[in-house]
Design a protein around this motif. Structure first.
Motif, PDB file in Angstrom:
ATOM      1  N   ARG A  84      64.207 -32.410 -33.444  1.00 36.62           N
ATOM      2  CA  ARG A  84      64.847 -32.894 -34.677  1.00 36.62           C
ATOM      3  C   ARG A  84      65.979 -33.835 -34.295  1.00 36.62           C
ATOM      4  NH1 ARG A  84      64.412 -27.257 -36.504  1.00 36.62           N
ATOM      5  NH2 ARG A  84      62.816 -27.125 -38.123  1.00 36.62           N
ATOM      6  N   THR A  85      65.936 -35.044 -34.813  1.00 40.01           N
ATOM      7  CA  THR A  85      66.948 -36.039 -34.472  1.00 40.01           C
ATOM      8  C   THR A  85      67.593 -36.615 -35.730  1.00 40.01           C
ATOM      9  OG1 THR A  85      65.311 -37.844 -34.445  1.00 40.01           O
ATOM     10  CG2 THR A  85      65.732 -36.702 -32.356  1.00 40.01           C
ATOM     11  N   LEU A 119      70.515 -38.930 -26.540  1.00 38.64           N
ATOM     12  CA  LEU A 119      69.827 -40.055 -27.154  1.00 38.64           C
ATOM     13  C   LEU A 119      68.355 -39.927 -26.777  1.00 38.64           C
ATOM     14  CD1 LEU A 119      69.655 -42.640 -28.717  1.00 38.64           C
ATOM     15  CD2 LEU A 119      70.575 -43.871 -26.756  1.00 38.64           C
ATOM     16  N   VAL A 120      67.564 -39.404 -27.688  1.00 37.69           N
ATOM     17  CA  VAL A 120      66.170 -39.063 -27.411  1.00 37.69           C
ATOM     18  C   VAL A 120      65.313 -40.313 -27.307  1.00 37.69           C
ATOM     19  CG1 VAL A 120      64.149 -37.795 -28.243  1.00 37.69           C
ATOM     20  CG2 VAL A 120      66.450 -36.830 -28.518  1.00 37.69           C
ATOM     21  N   HIS A 121      65.553 -41.272 -28.189  1.00 36.87           N
ATOM     22  CA  HIS A 121      64.739 -42.487 -28.185  1.00 36.87           C
ATOM     23  C   HIS A 121      65.491 -43.604 -28.905  1.00 36.87           C
ATOM     24  CE1 HIS A 121      61.081 -44.821 -27.852  1.00 36.87           C
ATOM     25  NE2 HIS A 121      61.117 -45.092 -29.144  1.00 36.87           N
ATOM     26  N   ARG A 149      60.206 -31.279 -26.223  1.00 40.98           N
ATOM     27  CA  ARG A 149      61.340 -31.538 -27.112  1.00 40.98           C
ATOM     28  C   ARG A 149      61.617 -30.359 -28.031  1.00 40.98           C
ATOM     29  NH1 ARG A 149      60.556 -37.998 -28.625  1.00 40.98           N
ATOM     30  NH2 ARG A 149      60.971 -38.742 -26.505  1.00 40.98           N
ATOM     31  N   ILE A 150      60.568 -29.688 -28.476  1.00 36.22           N
ATOM     32  CA  ILE A 150      60.769 -28.487 -29.288  1.00 36.22           C
ATOM     33  C   ILE A 150      61.469 -27.420 -28.454  1.00 36.22           C
ATOM     34  CG2 ILE A 150      59.591 -26.578 -30.445  1.00 36.22           C
ATOM     35  CD1 ILE A 150      57.462 -28.601 -31.336  1.00 36.22           C
ATOM     36  N   THR A 151      61.045 -27.296 -27.210  1.00 36.20           N
ATOM     37  CA  THR A 151      61.611 -26.279 -26.320  1.00 36.20           C
ATOM     38  C   THR A 151      63.084 -26.540 -26.017  1.00 36.20           C
ATOM     39  OG1 THR A 151      59.454 -25.899 -25.289  1.00 36.20           O
ATOM     40  CG2 THR A 151      61.393 -25.167 -24.058  1.00 36.20           C
ATOM     41  N   ASN A 152      63.438 -27.821 -25.755  1.00 39.28           N
ATOM     42  CA  ASN A 152      64.826 -28.109 -25.375  1.00 39.28           C
ATOM     43  C   ASN A 152      65.719 -28.478 -26.563  1.00 39.28           C
ATOM     44  OD1 ASN A 152      64.349 -30.851 -25.962  1.00 39.28           O
ATOM     45  ND2 ASN A 152      63.862 -31.354 -23.828  1.00 39.28           N
ATOM     46  N   VAL A 160      67.459 -48.549 -33.862  1.00 41.45           N
ATOM     47  CA  VAL A 160      67.529 -47.176 -34.354  1.00 41.45           C
ATOM     48  C   VAL A 160      67.720 -46.248 -33.157  1.00 41.45           C
ATOM     49  CG1 VAL A 160      66.407 -45.365 -35.697  1.00 41.45           C
ATOM     50  CG2 VAL A 160      65.950 -47.773 -36.221  1.00 41.45           C
ATOM     51  N   LEU A 161      68.809 -45.503 -33.154  1.00 42.00           N
ATOM     52  CA  LEU A 161      69.110 -44.545 -32.091  1.00 42.00           C
ATOM     53  C   LEU A 161      68.832 -43.142 -32.619  1.00 42.00           C
ATOM     54  CD1 LEU A 161      72.543 -46.079 -31.059  1.00 42.00           C
ATOM     55  CD2 LEU A 161      70.302 -46.561 -30.041  1.00 42.00           C
ATOM     56  N   HIS A 162      67.863 -42.461 -32.018  1.00 40.57           N
ATOM     57  CA  HIS A 162      67.487 -41.121 -32.454  1.00 40.57           C
ATOM     58  C   HIS A 162      68.269 -40.107 -31.619  1.00 40.57           C
ATOM     59  CE1 HIS A 162      64.104 -42.483 -34.952  1.00 40.57           C
ATOM     60  NE2 HIS A 162      63.932 -43.405 -34.018  1.00 40.57           N
ATOM     61  N   LEU A 163      69.216 -39.440 -32.255  1.00 38.84           N
ATOM     62  CA  LEU A 163      70.147 -38.560 -31.553  1.00 38.84           C
ATOM     63  C   LEU A 163      69.893 -37.094 -31.884  1.00 38.84           C
ATOM     64  CD1 LEU A 163      73.136 -40.821 -32.406  1.00 38.84           C
ATOM     65  CD2 LEU A 163      72.399 -40.383 -30.070  1.00 38.84           C
ATOM     66  N   ALA A 164      69.978 -36.264 -30.859  1.00 41.98           N
ATOM     67  CA  ALA A 164      69.815 -34.824 -31.050  1.00 41.98           C
ATOM     68  C   ALA A 164      71.007 -34.106 -30.430  1.00 41.98           C
ATOM     69  CB  ALA A 164      68.516 -34.347 -30.408  1.00 41.98           C
ATOM     70  N   ARG A 165      71.638 -33.246 -31.199  1.00 40.16           N
ATOM     71  CA  ARG A 165      72.760 -32.459 -30.684  1.00 40.16           C
ATOM     72  C   ARG A 165      72.265 -31.053 -30.362  1.00 40.16           C
ATOM     73  NH1 ARG A 165      77.946 -33.385 -30.325  1.00 40.16           N
ATOM     74  NH2 ARG A 165      77.915 -35.168 -31.754  1.00 40.16           N
ATOM     75  N   THR A 166      72.306 -30.693 -29.098  1.00 37.48           N
ATOM     76  CA  THR A 166      71.913 -29.364 -28.666  1.00 37.48           C
ATOM     77  C   THR A 166      73.132 -28.450 -28.669  1.00 37.48           C
ATOM     78  OG1 THR A 166      72.313 -29.708 -26.299  1.00 37.48           O
ATOM     79  CG2 THR A 166      70.201 -30.473 -27.175  1.00 37.48           C
TER      80      THR A 166
END
Length: 227
Positions: free
Chosen positions: A61-62, A217-219, A54-57, A205-211
């Motif tokens: 941080r969500t 949606l990570v988790h 997750r750090i790599t991609n 709870v939706l943990h979202l990450a914008r790349t």
């Protein structure tokens, strides 16, 4: 058992102090590679590998977006006013108080709520604690005259803002909120639809990450009061 990723800044690190106790004798701060060499259980190494991936991609941080069903309300049958005016029961009031400490852990900076009294009353203790003004919107109300596009637009606005947000709505509306989020993401957990079946005062709870390229949606996880 649940695991979360957490981080602290330099100032917090300098102020950190640890006192050995019955559960933990020592705390060590290690790089991922050094930590992997010390772990003895394969399941722990697998978890560390997930973190490294997750750090790599860019998804470590969500930002949480939380779909909350209102607390227990007075029954519709026999209620003297219209549906939107139904108030919380004493149990519902207790539920609204109990979920404050759980929701506060996700540090929401926005709270959106249906126009219904029961939704406003559910987020009342939370907004008071966080000193936030609730944003009242009919788009997530239980109103048959409004369509899915209204829900989707509100959700899209929330996603574009990129803030930790609570949306307090109704049981029939929660799946629509989750669906609107999933349609904007390139990856969605398989269990998401099942998580939308909430009891009163429960929330997803939706943990979202914008790349750099997309929204993921990570988790997703569900919690609620114990009453």
């Amino acid at each position: 058992m649940h695991y979360w990723v957490a981080e602290i800044d330099d100032a917090q690190f300098e102020q950190y102090s640890f006192v050995p106790n019955d559960e933990v004798g020592e705390v060590q701060w290690l790089s991922l590679s050094k930590a992997a060499k010390l772990l003895t259980y394969s399941r722990d190494r697998d978890l560390l590998a997930v973190l490294e991936e997750r750090i790599t991609n860019g998804t470590a941080r969500t930002t949480p977006v939380i779909a909350l069903r209102h607390a227990q309300a007075a029954p519709a049958i026999g209620w003297p006013g219209n549906d939107e005016s139904r108030s919380l029961t004493s149990r519902g009031q207790a539920q609204a108080m109990q979920i404050v400490s759980i929701l506060r852990a996700y540090q929401p900076t926005r709270v959106l709520t249906s126009t219904a009294v029961r939704c406003l009353a559910t987020v009342g203790p939370l907004t008071h604690e966080l000193e936030l003004e609730p944003e009242i919107t009919a788009s997530i109300s239980q109103n048959l005259s409004l369509g899915w596009s209204d829900v989707a637009q509100t959700v899209n606005d929330v996603l574009d803002a990129g803030q930790a947000t609570v949306l307090c709505s109704h049981s029939p509306m929660v799946p629509s909120i989750l669906d609107a989020v999933s349609k904007q993401c390139v990856s969605v957990p398989d269990k998401l639809e099942a998580l939308g079946m909430l009891a009163t005062a429960e929330f997803v709870v939706l943990h979202l990450a914008r790349t750099d390229h997309d929204l993921r949606l990570v988790h997703a996880e569900a919690h609620g009061p114990q009453i």
